[in-house]
Design a protein around this motif. Structure first.
Motif, mmCIF file in Angstrom:
data_model
loop_
_atom_site.group_PDB
_atom_site.id
_atom_site.type_symbol
_atom_site.label_atom_id
_atom_site.label_comp_id
_atom_site.label_asym_id
_atom_site.label_seq_id
_atom_site.Cartn_x
_atom_site.Cartn_y
_atom_site.Cartn_z
ATOM 1 N N SER A 1 21.146 10.941 -76.288
ATOM 2 C CA SER A 1 19.820 10.354 -76.477
ATOM 3 C C SER A 1 18.743 11.407 -76.272
ATOM 4 O O SER A 1 18.839 12.235 -75.360
ATOM 5 C CB SER A 1 19.612 9.195 -75.484
ATOM 6 O OG SER A 1 18.327 8.617 -75.606
ATOM 7 N N TRP A 2 17.704 11.399 -77.123
ATOM 8 C CA TRP A 2 16.551 12.299 -77.016
ATOM 9 C C TRP A 2 15.423 11.615 -76.254
ATOM 10 O O TRP A 2 15.180 10.415 -76.422
ATOM 11 C CB TRP A 2 16.015 12.670 -78.392
ATOM 12 C CG TRP A 2 16.937 13.475 -79.254
ATOM 13 C CD1 TRP A 2 17.881 12.984 -80.120
ATOM 14 C CD2 TRP A 2 17.000 14.904 -79.362
ATOM 15 N NE1 TRP A 2 18.515 14.022 -80.743
ATOM 16 C CE2 TRP A 2 18.006 15.207 -80.310
ATOM 17 C CE3 TRP A 2 16.296 15.945 -78.745
ATOM 18 C CZ2 TRP A 2 18.322 16.521 -80.661
ATOM 19 C CZ3 TRP A 2 16.609 17.243 -79.091
ATOM 20 C CH2 TRP A 2 17.616 17.532 -80.037
ATOM 21 N N SER A 3 14.695 12.378 -75.459
ATOM 22 C CA SER A 3 13.492 11.857 -74.805
ATOM 23 C C SER A 3 12.379 11.707 -75.833
ATOM 24 O O SER A 3 12.442 12.256 -76.936
ATOM 25 C CB SER A 3 13.041 12.791 -73.680
ATOM 26 O OG SER A 3 12.587 14.032 -74.218
ATOM 27 N N ALA A 4 11.334 10.972 -75.465
ATOM 28 C CA ALA A 4 10.221 10.714 -76.385
ATOM 29 C C ALA A 4 9.530 11.996 -76.828
ATOM 30 O O ALA A 4 9.041 12.095 -77.958
ATOM 31 C CB ALA A 4 9.223 9.770 -75.724
ATOM 32 N N SER A 5 9.478 12.991 -75.948
ATOM 33 C CA SER A 5 8.827 14.261 -76.287
ATOM 34 C C SER A 5 9.711 15.137 -77.160
ATOM 35 O O SER A 5 9.229 16.089 -77.788
ATOM 36 C CB SER A 5 8.490 15.026 -75.003
ATOM 37 O OG SER A 5 9.690 15.428 -74.333
ATOM 38 N N GLY A 6 11.000 14.852 -77.199
ATOM 39 C CA GLY A 6 11.935 15.683 -77.932
ATOM 40 C C GLY A 6 12.321 16.947 -77.204
ATOM 41 O O GLY A 6 13.066 17.770 -77.729
ATOM 42 N N MET A 7 11.866 17.096 -75.967
ATOM 43 C CA MET A 7 12.140 18.308 -75.192
ATOM 44 C C MET A 7 13.361 18.164 -74.284
ATOM 45 O O MET A 7 13.848 19.140 -73.733
ATOM 46 C CB MET A 7 10.922 18.692 -74.354
ATOM 47 C CG MET A 7 9.699 19.049 -75.194
ATOM 48 S SD MET A 7 10.022 20.351 -76.402
ATOM 49 C CE MET A 7 10.451 21.722 -75.329
ATOM 50 N N LEU A 8 13.844 16.930 -74.123
ATOM 51 C CA LEU A 8 15.008 16.686 -73.270
ATOM 52 C C LEU A 8 16.060 15.900 -74.045
ATOM 53 O O LEU A 8 15.731 15.046 -74.878
ATOM 54 C CB LEU A 8 14.617 15.905 -72.018
ATOM 55 C CG LEU A 8 13.657 16.592 -71.040
ATOM 56 C CD1 LEU A 8 13.211 15.610 -69.966
ATOM 57 C CD2 LEU A 8 14.296 17.825 -70.417
#
Length: 315
Positions: free
Chosen positions: A131-138
């Motif tokens: 799963s990707w975080s909302a920011s796309g950084m995690l």
């Protein structure tokens, strides 16, 4: 409670097309979040026990009202076992695929061609969810080894593991990020849901709350979770044949053990008679559940804040 017959008249679901190509069980599908709007053709990824990922795209078909779906790419020869989970980054440029071969592959879409740019290793065995975080950084992954890994995206498409979370006592089935915050939820064979967030000003991640049987939680394996679009509610599904709705609106990252801010709101039961493996809360407020009873149920929230069956069964 409205009757099923009345609600069926307002909800029409029909099969548009059957997508064929995989030669084994299809475990998951994921919509590319930046397609299907502004004239861009919708794009869908599917992953399978045949060790491949397929990219599907719909294109307008002359003289018909429905677009035609076609397989645009087959991502293969990277994973050596079942591909269990797939997820697009928020900008739609990267696709992460988690496999029973203990790796997670990162694919980049360059002009319609997909290239594997990274292979994340660390789990001892099967990776069950990504799963990707909302920011796309995690990026988060989880596996049969009972652990949850958090990866940070670095310049040059590099990925660094920033935390390995050891809290579950059994196989972790799913990870899901909050839609707006860097808060991670994991669901497990140990019957619990755990809420993870960064602990204070440091870089360490910690379990902020456990949603288990002691807080009116599930009594068997939790297979899936999904947030509503605003992130103030979450729904979970389980081998105990129930769906549970949770209030996640108050201080969602507060550390509180078993009696904290995430509260059980209601339990939906009696609509599936076998394990509920999948649940999703749509952007327009509907909850869809899928179970091994070969049935999909659609639910909506009534005006008096109770959750009622929208009464459409697909089987």
């Amino acid at each position: 409670m409205q009757s099923e017959n009345n609600l069926d008249e307002s909800l029409q679901l029909r099969e548009v097309q059957e997508l064929q190509g995989h030669t084994d069980t299809v475990w998951a599908v994921a919509w590319n979040p930046v397609t299907g709007i502004g004239g861009a053709p919708s794009m869908l990824a599917s992953c399978s026990g045949d060790k491949t990922v397929r990219i599907w795209e719909n294109t307008p078909t002359p003289n018909t009202t429905s677009p035609s779906w076609a397989c645009k790419a087959v991502l293969e020869e990277t994973h050596t076992r079942t591909v269990r989970s797939c997820a697009w980054s928020p900008n739609g440029k990267l696709l992460a695929t988690a496999s029973f071969d203990a790796t997670t592959a990162i694919w980049e879409n360059v002009g319609g061609d997909f290239e594997c740019i990274a292979s994340l290793e660390g789990h001892e065995n099967e990776v069950k969810s990504v799963s990707w975080s909302a920011s796309g950084m995690l990026l988060a992954t989880c596996g049969r080894d009972k652990s949850v890994w958090i990866w940070e995206v670095q310049p040059g498409n590099e990925f660094e593991c920033v935390s390995v979370l050891q809290g579950h006592t059994q196989d972790v089935k799913m990870v899901q990020w909050h839609p707006n915050l860097d808060i991670l939820v994991s669901a497990s064979y140990d019957n619990s849901i755990k809420v993870w967030a960064e602990d204070g000003d440091g870089d360490d991640w910690a379990c902020m709350q456990t949603l288990g049987n002691s807080v009116s939680g599930h009594t068997s394996t939790v297979w899936s979770v999904s947030f509503n679009s605003s992130g103030d509610r979450m729904v979970s599904c389980s081998d105990d044949l129930t769906l549970m709705v949770w209030d996640t609106s108050i201080n969602p990252a507060e550390r509180s053990g078993n009696g904290g801010p995430w509260k059980h709101l209601c339990t939906i039961s009696g609509y599936h008679d076998r394990t509920i493996f999948s649940v999703h809360w749509s952007r327009n407020g509907l909850i869809a559940s899928g179970a091994s009873d070969d049935c999909i149920r659609i639910f909506s929230e009534s005006t008096d804040d109770s959750v009622t069956l929208m009464a459409h069964r697909i089987s």
